[in-house]
Design a protein around this motif. Structure first.
Motif, PDB file in Angstrom:
ATOM      1  N   ILE A   1      -8.761  -8.242   2.214  1.00 15.23           N
ATOM      2  CA  ILE A   1      -7.989  -8.005   3.438  1.00 15.23           C
ATOM      3  C   ILE A   1      -6.781  -8.940   3.475  1.00 15.23           C
ATOM      4  O   ILE A   1      -6.796  -9.957   4.162  1.00 15.23           O
ATOM      5  N   THR A   2      -5.774  -8.592   2.747  1.00 13.10           N
ATOM      6  CA  THR A   2      -4.529  -9.366   2.808  1.00 13.10           C
ATOM      7  C   THR A   2      -3.661  -8.787   3.936  1.00 13.10           C
ATOM      8  O   THR A   2      -3.878  -7.638   4.354  1.00 13.10           O
ATOM      9  N   PRO A   3      -2.701  -9.531   4.460  1.00 13.70           N
ATOM     10  CA  PRO A   3      -1.874  -9.009   5.551  1.00 13.70           C
ATOM     11  C   PRO A   3      -1.214  -7.671   5.202  1.00 13.70           C
ATOM     12  O   PRO A   3      -1.163  -6.767   6.039  1.00 13.70           O
ATOM     13  N   GLN A   4      -0.749  -7.533   3.951  1.00 13.30           N
ATOM     14  CA  GLN A   4      -0.089  -6.282   3.569  1.00 13.30           C
ATOM     15  C   GLN A   4      -1.056  -5.101   3.631  1.00 13.30           C
ATOM     16  O   GLN A   4      -0.734  -4.024   4.143  1.00 13.30           O
ATOM     17  N   ARG A   5      -2.269  -5.334   3.100  1.00 14.30           N
ATOM     18  CA  ARG A   5      -3.254  -4.251   3.087  1.00 14.30           C
ATOM     19  C   ARG A   5      -3.725  -3.941   4.504  1.00 14.30           C
ATOM     20  O   ARG A   5      -4.030  -2.794   4.831  1.00 14.30           O
ATOM     21  N   LEU A   6      -3.784  -4.995   5.312  1.00 13.08           N
ATOM     22  CA  LEU A   6      -4.196  -4.824   6.699  1.00 13.08           C
ATOM     23  C   LEU A   6      -3.258  -3.851   7.413  1.00 13.08           C
ATOM     24  O   LEU A   6      -3.687  -3.022   8.224  1.00 13.08           O
ATOM     25  N   ALA A   7      -1.986  -3.941   7.097  1.00 15.41           N
ATOM     26  CA  ALA A   7      -0.994  -3.064   7.741  1.00 15.41           C
ATOM     27  C   ALA A   7      -0.933  -1.704   7.047  1.00 15.41           C
ATOM     28  O   ALA A   7      -0.689  -0.677   7.693  1.00 15.41           O
ATOM     29  N   ALA A   8      -1.187  -1.681   5.741  1.00 20.46           N
ATOM     30  CA  ALA A   8      -0.985  -0.452   4.972  1.00 20.46           C
ATOM     31  C   ALA A   8      -1.964   0.651   5.353  1.00 20.46           C
ATOM     32  O   ALA A   8      -1.566   1.819   5.515  1.00 20.46           O
ATOM     33  N   MET A   9      -3.256   0.305   5.501  1.00 19.18           N
ATOM     34  CA  MET A   9      -4.273   1.342   5.743  1.00 19.18           C
ATOM     35  C   MET A   9      -4.006   2.134   7.030  1.00 19.18           C
ATOM     36  O   MET A   9      -3.960   3.381   6.986  1.00 19.18           O
ATOM     37  N   PRO A  10      -3.811   1.462   8.199  1.00 12.60           N
ATOM     38  CA  PRO A  10      -3.542   2.244   9.406  1.00 12.60           C
ATOM     39  C   PRO A  10      -2.267   3.075   9.282  1.00 12.60           C
ATOM     40  O   PRO A  10      -2.212   4.218   9.777  1.00 12.60           O
ATOM     41  N   ALA A  11      -1.283   2.529   8.595  1.00 10.00           N
ATOM     42  CA  ALA A  11      -0.013   3.256   8.457  1.00 10.00           C
ATOM     43  C   ALA A  11      -0.225   4.548   7.668  1.00 10.00           C
ATOM     44  O   ALA A  11       0.233   5.631   8.072  1.00 10.00           O
ATOM     45  N   VAL A  12      -0.948   4.449   6.573  1.00  6.15           N
ATOM     46  CA  VAL A  12      -1.186   5.629   5.732  1.00  6.15           C
ATOM     47  C   VAL A  12      -2.028   6.656   6.484  1.00  6.15           C
ATOM     48  O   VAL A  12      -1.725   7.861   6.482  1.00  6.15           O
TER      49      VAL A  12
END
Lengths: 323, 421
Positions: B13-24
């Motif tokens: 759970i890195t900050p980038q991945r944290l944001a990427a999943m909901p966005a996708v």
């Protein structure tokens, strides 16, 4: 009052990988604050012994204890008191150095209240403070090795096991490693260190444990290695003097190389002085007379030859018996 | 917090991945909504959840340990003071944390757009089952000596199969046969069974990690699982006949014994200890065989016996089955001694294909049905030559193979001669 338990205690340890006996009745003990050099040829069982002590390999039979804790019966408690650095470092390349150390501390039961302090102390003692936010993949081999050592000592182990720690290090990093080992031993940490570079081990080891074919062929303090006397004649017959000396009590087998004779000498310094005075009085033309301590390498090679000689004899005996 | 869970979360759970999943997911569901309408969202959420949770999550679970082995960090973990349960749960939920982070919004969308709560529960269960099965399978392969990263594909596949709807056949069998005569609705029974299987997969992962950590096993997890399998299977035989529950339990335990013998870690030392009469660590397959034997004896001589001669399943058939199982365990162990765990298991499968498949077919086609007793448990009853052969043939084979195994084990444990100069 009873003596404290040795920091490492191994008794009649047997281990075999499927079909191959790796350890056959290994026994030894290492006292607190000692540095034991573990030496032996490739395949002698050094790494297996270290892995057994670290609780990674369950022995077939025999007893293993670290800081008085039975490694087989209570592996978690024993591991909490042990640090183990393998010849590969086993670091998480995607975690920062700080998190590598923090995880190692958590996984070795360092209390929460002490954790940050321990990480900072270890980083400081290993010169890692500036590297804490970098990942191991971005570090040099020497720096990675320091991080790996950090993960092995962050919980303040009683026993530290280092398997080939100097492999691949440059001379400066090796010197730093030697200093670190001495400093840890001075703090009471007991170290078991394997290496093929015996001169380096001799530099900081207090004891040596020699393995061959899964068996101990020598174990004892490095400082009490066998004393050798080297004597050079200015003339005369070395062979007749060698024969005379060989017959004397306290003198081992005499080897002759040209005009030089060398032999193991069991006496103290006064006996050594008396021997020299007697030889001079008897008119032996002594040009030089000096004590030479066997280096670890010489002692190791000598023990290895003895062990292999005995092995060959035993094989011959067994062959004869079978015939 | 569990150190292993925390470490996995640091990695996953890195900050980038944290944001990427909901966005996708927002984009994906947005496109479905706009193009297909809100009515298609439950389906979209279901299949997206399956893709993230089962297909991708099982891969993460399968690699939780195999990845450590490949990166050479596994031994460092084993040398830590982490406990088996800490490590099992830390890996199971930590390595799959990002998959759960993706599945959770899918479940929310499914429920919010009119999907059935049972579907949401099924999605969560399939995700959990696939993770448990994949991690368990990877630990089994590791125990067999498989250490190559490429082997992650196999537990990944098994994890996906477990998450592909294992509750369906259980529900169907329950619907068809009943379970201890209880009137349970099939879907509910399937979900409950799936939940129990998942719980056992967690227990299994913990037990296998305990073995990897060389931590002495204190909780009798395996005997408890054997009892569970017997009791669970017996429920399906309750509507069959008087001896149906025992028969179902026998078949399930026989299958469990054979499977365990193939996939359990095989240590020469363990067998040497067993042959020396040290019963502290009895291999799981032997424990399962013992349970199978008890049921076989009950079927043969207990108050509710199997039918006598003339039936497909006679009193002595289970006894012959047990003897064949004993032979098979020895054969698998012998092959593993010589080839190593994984290759030994593969070789054993080939041997069984020959012993249980090709040779009997050849004998039957040659008209030598009498010789089938050498290869199969055949239904016999009574004190005649056929019975003696049906029991004697597997007993003799088992005795010979166990004697060979004992000899091979003792030879392998002989101390090495000192190396000559």
């Amino acid at each position: 009052m009873s003596e404290p338990a040795p920091a490492i205690s191994v008794a009649d340890l047997h281990f075999s990988y499927d079909g191959t006996v790796a350890l056959a009745g290994v026994s030894f003990a290492a006292g607190t604050g000692t540095v034991t050099a573990l030496v032996g040829p490739n395949g002698a069982g050094k790494t297996t012994l270290m892995r057994c002590i670290a609780g990674l390999e369950p022995p077939e039979r025999g007893a293993l204890a670290v800081a008085g804790i039975d490694v087989v019966a209570e592996p978690r408690a024993a591991r909490a008191r042990t640090g183990f650095l393998q010849d590969f470092f086993g670091l998480y390349d995607r975690l920062s150095v700080r998190r590598c150390l923090d995880y190692a501390a958590r996984a070795r039961l360092v209390p929460e209240a002490e954790r940050d302090l321990r990480v900072a102390e270890v980083a400081s003692s290993l010169g890692l403070t500036e590297l804490l936010e970098r990942t191991p993949s971005a570090l040099s081999r020497g720096q990675r090795q320091r991080v790996a050592i950090g993960t092995a000592i962050v919980h303040g182990p009683d026993v530290l096991i280092l398997d080939e720690p100097a492999a691949g290090l440059d001379p400066e990093a090796r010197a730093e490693l030697a200093s670190l080992i001495r400093a840890l031993a001075a703090k009471g940490v007991t170290l078991l260190v394997s290496s093929h570079i015996l001169a380096e081990l001799e530099d900081y080891s207090t004891d040596v444990l020699m393995l061959e074919a899964g068996q101990v062929i020598g174990h004892g303090p490095v400082g009490r290695a066998e004393r050798q006397i080297a004597l050079t004649l200015a003339g005369g017959d070395p062979a007749s003097l060698a024969a005379r000396l060989s017959a004397e009590e306290g003198i081992g087998a005499v080897t002759t190389t040209g005009q030089e004779l060398s032999f193991a000498f069991a006496g103290d310094e006064a006996a050594q002085a008396a021997l020299l005075a007697r030889l001079v009085r008897e008119g032996v033309p002594v040009a030089t007379f000096a004590e030479r301590r066997s280096s670890m390498q010489e002692l190791y090679l000598s023990r290895l030859r003895e062990a292999r000689g005995q092995g060959a004899d035993q094989s011959a005996d067994q062959g004869g018996a079978a015939a | 917090m569990n150190p292993e869970l925390l470490r996995n979360i640091w990695l996953e759970i890195t900050p980038q991945r944290l944001a990427a999943m909901p966005a996708v997911l927002f984009l994906l569901f947005g496109v479905v909504w706009l193009s297909e309408g809100v009515g298609e969202l439950p389906d979209a959420a279901w299949w997206t959840g399956i893709a993230i949770g089962v297909v991708w999550g099982a891969r993460q679970a399968a690699g939780a340990v195999m990845g450590e082995v490949a990166a050479r960090t596994w031994d460092a973990q084993r040398a830590s003071a982490l406990g088996p349960a800490q490590m099992a749960l830390g890996k199971l939920f930590g390595a799959t944390a990002y998959a759960w982070y993706g599945v959770a919004p899918c479940i929310a969308v499914l429920l919010a757009t009119g999907g059935a709560p049972a579907d949401a529960a099924t999605l969560a269960l399939r995700t959990a089952l696939s993770h448990g099965a994949a991690l368990f399978a990877s630990l089994v392969i590791l125990g067999l000596g498989g250490r190559a990263l490429v082997l992650t594909s196999l537990p990944h596949l098994l994890g996906m199969l477990a998450g592909a709807g294992i509750e369906y056949p259980l529900a169907a069998v329950s619907d068809a046969t009943g379970w201890y005569g209880l009137a349970l609705e099939g879907t509910a029974f399937g979900l409950l069974s799936g939940l129990l299987l998942w719980a056992w997969s967690v227990v299994g992962c913990t037990a296998l990690i305990a073995r990897e950590l060389n931590v002495p096993r204190r909780a009798p997890a395996w005997p408890a699982f054997i009892l569970f399998v017997a009791a669970y299977a017996a429920g399906f035989g309750s509507g069959d006949s008087e001896h149906g529950p025992l028969r179902a339990a026998f078949l399930a335990l026989g299958l469990l014994t054979a499977t365990t013998a193939l996939v359990e870690p095989k240590s020469r030392v363990e067998i040497a200890r067993l042959l020396a009469g040290r019963l502290g660590e009895i291999p799981p397959s032997i424990q399962a065989l013992a349970a199978t034997s008890v049921v076989a004896v009950l079927l043969g001589f207990g108050p509710v016996q199997a039918p006598s001669y003339g039936s497909d399943f006679t009193t002595l058939l289970p006894v012959a089955g047990v003897l064949f199982l004993a032979r098979d365990i020895a054969l698998i162990r012998l092959l593993s001694l010589r080839r190593g765990g994984l290759r030994g298991a593969i070789a054993a499968v080939v041997w069984f294909a020959v012993l249980y498949g090709m040779l009997p077919v050849l004998l039957a086609s040659a008209g030598a049905e009498m010789l089938l007793v050498l290869f199969y448990p055949v239904p016999v009853e009574g004190a005649d030559v056929a019975t003696a052969l049906a029991l004697g043939a597997p007993a003799a084979q088992a005795a010979i193979l166990w004697a060979l195994l004992a000899r091979a084990v003792r030879q392998g444990l002989a101390p090495a001669a000192p190396r000559p100069a």
